[in-house]
Motif scaffolding. Structure first.
Motif, PDB file in Angstrom:
ATOM      1  N   ILE A 199      54.754  37.789  42.804  1.00  0.00           N
ATOM      2  CA  ILE A 199      54.758  36.431  43.353  1.00  0.00           C
ATOM      3  C   ILE A 199      54.583  35.502  42.156  1.00  0.00           C
ATOM      4  O   ILE A 199      53.538  35.524  41.491  1.00  0.00           O
ATOM      5  N   TRP A 200      55.598  34.721  41.881  1.00  0.00           N
ATOM      6  CA  TRP A 200      55.588  33.888  40.669  1.00  0.00           C
ATOM      7  C   TRP A 200      56.108  32.516  41.064  1.00  0.00           C
ATOM      8  O   TRP A 200      57.266  32.202  40.915  1.00  0.00           O
ATOM      9  N   ASN A 201      55.207  31.674  41.573  1.00  0.00           N
ATOM     10  CA  ASN A 201      55.645  30.391  42.118  1.00  0.00           C
ATOM     11  C   ASN A 201      54.439  29.472  42.338  1.00  0.00           C
ATOM     12  O   ASN A 201      54.130  29.104  43.458  1.00  0.00           O
ATOM     13  N   GLY A 202      53.750  29.127  41.241  1.00  0.00           N
ATOM     14  CA  GLY A 202      52.574  28.282  41.381  1.00  0.00           C
ATOM     15  C   GLY A 202      51.506  28.942  42.232  1.00  0.00           C
ATOM     16  O   GLY A 202      50.888  28.299  43.088  1.00  0.00           O
ATOM     17  N   LEU A 203      51.262  30.226  41.994  1.00  0.00           N
ATOM     18  CA  LEU A 203      50.291  31.002  42.778  1.00  0.00           C
ATOM     19  C   LEU A 203      48.885  30.806  42.211  1.00  0.00           C
ATOM     20  O   LEU A 203      48.627  31.107  41.049  1.00  0.00           O
ATOM     21  N   THR A 204      47.979  30.326  43.039  1.00  0.00           N
ATOM     22  CA  THR A 204      46.603  30.087  42.603  1.00  0.00           C
ATOM     23  C   THR A 204      45.810  31.389  42.559  1.00  0.00           C
ATOM     24  O   THR A 204      45.886  32.210  43.481  1.00  0.00           O
ATOM     25  N   ILE A 205      45.051  31.572  41.491  1.00  0.00           N
ATOM     26  CA  ILE A 205      44.175  32.741  41.349  1.00  0.00           C
ATOM     27  C   ILE A 205      42.895  32.476  42.136  1.00  0.00           C
ATOM     28  O   ILE A 205      42.190  31.499  41.881  1.00  0.00           O
ATOM     29  N   THR A 206      42.593  33.319  43.111  1.00  0.00           N
ATOM     30  CA  THR A 206      41.351  33.206  43.881  1.00  0.00           C
ATOM     31  C   THR A 206      40.694  34.576  43.975  1.00  0.00           C
ATOM     32  O   THR A 206      41.347  35.611  43.810  1.00  0.00           O
ATOM     33  N   ASP A 207      39.398  34.586  44.265  1.00  0.00           N
ATOM     34  CA  ASP A 207      38.675  35.849  44.420  1.00  0.00           C
ATOM     35  C   ASP A 207      39.238  36.659  45.582  1.00  0.00           C
ATOM     36  O   ASP A 207      39.320  37.892  45.513  1.00  0.00           O
ATOM     37  N   GLU A 208      39.627  35.966  46.658  1.00  0.00           N
ATOM     38  CA  GLU A 208      40.184  36.668  47.807  1.00  0.00           C
ATOM     39  C   GLU A 208      41.501  37.348  47.449  1.00  0.00           C
ATOM     40  O   GLU A 208      41.744  38.500  47.827  1.00  0.00           O
TER      41      GLU A 208
END
Length: 261
Positions: free
Chosen positions: A95-104
């Protein structure tokens, strides 16, 4: 006896072949099939359709990366809400589209190094005077379903306890269209996207002063795909050092926003 020996050898050979296949790295899997499938949705300027063709900052960078890996880049438009299912089922490879890194999300995928800093902000029509969280009281707000804005706003009791209604849309672009049509008064969205919208539509929108949350973008791979992730990260480092990414950032944002975390 000879028949049983031949059968035994066949069974051993099958087991060894299966073992060899199972020991292949994720990078070898990509190289063997000769393609890398990138999942994206409508999220300009990171990835979007222009005249029917996929383009955007992330997509241009991905093309440079996979030219160097030597496999064909395929672009697949996905439902953002189903992105993890698409990844785990191997319909896409990242997934490469402004994907936010979150703990979940770290529980469901492995991330590249961060490559963008970003904030979540309020965008509204010019003259609306919706600048702060307090200004959103008794207003209808829009977010992209399953986005970082959706997640952050859902956890913010000040916002959820004061707004009239929070409406969810398939994409951030749809949320903006809903605002244009009067269905919502403001949209909470990534600042990078909001500033792109403002730049493209001079004087039509305004960005509020409140920062709802801060985040970083990364590329999301399958949990087990660490070798592929490391290879992509190494190439991004090389491209950055050779000043090949910076001009693309300037093209879309006016300045270089790409980072190496």
């Amino acid at each position: 006896m000879k028949k049983w020996f031949v059968l035994l050898m066949l069974l051993v050979s099958t087991a060894l072949l299966a073992a060899c296949q199972n020991t292949k790295t994720d990078l070898e899997y990509i190289e063997d099939k000769g393609t890398f499938v990138l999942g994206y949705t409508d999220f300009p300027p990171m990835g979007f359709l222009e005249d029917g063709e996929p383009t955007g900052f992330d997509i241009e960078i991905a093309k440079l990366v996979f030219e160097r890996i030597g496999v064909k880049l395929e672009l697949r438009y996905i439902d953002w809400d189903a992105k993890v299912v698409e990844l785990k089922s191997k319909r896409i490879d990242a997934i490469w589209n402004g994907l936010t890194i979150t703990d979940e999300r770290k529980l469901e995928m492995t991330f590249s190094k961060p490559y963008f800093d970003n904030n979540l902000i309020i965008i509204s029509k010019t003259g609306s005077n919706l600048n702060t969280i307090e200004d959103l009281a008794n207003k209808n707000i829009g977010v992209e379903n399953s986005s970082s804005a959706d997640i952050s706003v859902s956890k913010n009791t000040v916002i959820t306890g004061s707004v009239k209604e929070m409406k969810k849309y398939n994409t951030s672009s749809e949320a903006i269209l809903a605002m244009n049509a009067g269905f919502v008064d403001a949209v909470i969205v990534d600042e990078i996207y909001a500033r792109y919208v403002v730049m493209k539509n001079n004087n039509q929108y305004q960005i509020g002063s409140a920062i709802i949350g801060s985040e970083q973008y990364g590329i999301g791979f399958r949990l087990e795909d660490e070798a592929l992730r490391d290879r992509v990260d190494a190439i991004l480092d090389e491209l950055y050092e050779k000043q090949l990414i910076q001009p693309i950032s300037i093209k879309y944002f006016g300045v270089n926003l790409f980072i190496r975390g």
